[in-house]
Motif scaffolding. Structure first.
Motif, short mmCIF file in Angstrom:
data_model
loop_
_atom_site.label_atom_id
_atom_site.label_comp_id
_atom_site.label_asym_id
_atom_site.label_seq_id
_atom_site.Cartn_x
_atom_site.Cartn_y
_atom_site.Cartn_z
N TYR A 31 0.31 6.17 6.24
CA TYR A 31 0.50 6.83 4.60
C TYR A 31 -1.23 6.13 4.32
O TYR A 31 -1.27 4.17 5.48
N TYR A 33 -4.09 4.36 1.12
CA TYR A 33 -4.50 4.38 -0.01
C TYR A 33 -5.47 4.32 -1.11
O TYR A 33 -5.69 3.37 -0.29
N TYR A 35 -7.27 2.10 -4.12
CA TYR A 35 -6.59 1.67 -5.10
C TYR A 35 -8.12 1.09 -6.26
O TYR A 35 -8.81 0.63 -4.60
N LEU A 45 -3.45 2.69 -8.36
CA LEU A 45 -3.80 3.09 -6.82
C LEU A 45 -4.57 4.47 -8.17
O LEU A 45 -3.93 4.96 -9.38
N TYR A 48 -3.24 8.66 -3.03
CA TYR A 48 -3.35 8.34 -2.13
C TYR A 48 -2.39 9.29 -1.46
O TYR A 48 -2.95 10.64 -1.34
#
Lengths: 113, 110
Positions: A31, A33, A35, A45, A48
């Motif tokens: 994973y 992401y 931000y 966010l 992702y």
């Protein structure tokens, strides 16, 4: 420290120009992401990824696109930068087993003038 | 959508004093995470709580999770200048997204 590298760390760009921020990880985590952090809004966010070529939108995705062609790289692109996109951008990673432990990069400071 | 509210937004305490920061979720909590951010730097993972009544500690920082109240509290005992920074709580909303509160700014007076 988790192996996360963001580049560039600081950038000043003009309104209307494209900008790409890169996040590179050496942890082989699934994973990733992106931000953005702004005063009064905290961390929000943008997009992702849950695997190579698998991405999804976050809460503030308008004006941003992402790509993940390799496990280790997650790119965030501002197609046509606007002043409202002046912010600090953080990349984060987490693994599949302990998915809930997220490690953050050092941040990329972007100023759009 | 789930929201996390942190209180207080800002806190100034004398060195050596104890303090508490709260994080309240608008929906059921499946996991609650605490991070610390030094001004101008990235976020450092402190601890994760997953079960009601669970308590975790990191040096002089302790966090508890109250599932019924959908709330977590972070306690710092005998605060030190090194504790200064922004504390953020994050929560898993069960669709691969981790959301965060707006943060609590902590200042420690010498």
């Amino acid at each position: 420290d988790a192996g996360i590298t963001q580049s560039p760390r600081h950038k000043v760009t003009e309104t209307g120009t494209p900008v790409t921020l890169r996040c590179h990880q050496t942890e082989n985590h699934r994973y990733m992401y992106w931000y953005r952090q702004d005063p009064g809004h905290g961390l929000r966010l943008i997009h992702y990824s849950y695997g190579v070529k698998d991405t999804d939108k976050g809460e503030v995705s308008d004006g941003y696109s992402v790509s993940r062609s390799k496990t280790e790289d997650f790119l965030l692109t501002l197609e046509s930068a606007t002043s409202s996109q002046t912010s600090v951008y953080f990349c984060a990673i987490s693994d599949q087993v302990r998915r809930h432990t997220i490690y953050f990069g050092e941040g990329s400071w972007l100023t759009v003038v | 959508s789930q929201e996390l509210e942190q209180s207080p937004q800002s806190l100034i305490v004398q060195e050596g004093k104890n303090l508490t920061i709260n994080c309240t979720s608008s929906k059921t909590l499946y996991g609650l995470y605490w991070y610390k951010q030094k001004y101008g730097e990235g976020l450092i993972f402190l601890m994760m709580l997953q079960k009601g009544g669970e308590e975790e500690s990191h040096e002089k920082i302790t966090a508890k999770l109250d599932e019924k109240k959908q709330q977590s509290s972070l306690h710092i005992t005998a605060s030190q200048p090194s504790h200064a920074g922004i504390y953020l709580c994050g929560a898993d909303n069960r669709d691969d997204k981790i959301i965060f509160g707006k943060g609590t700014r902590l200042h420690i007076l010498p």
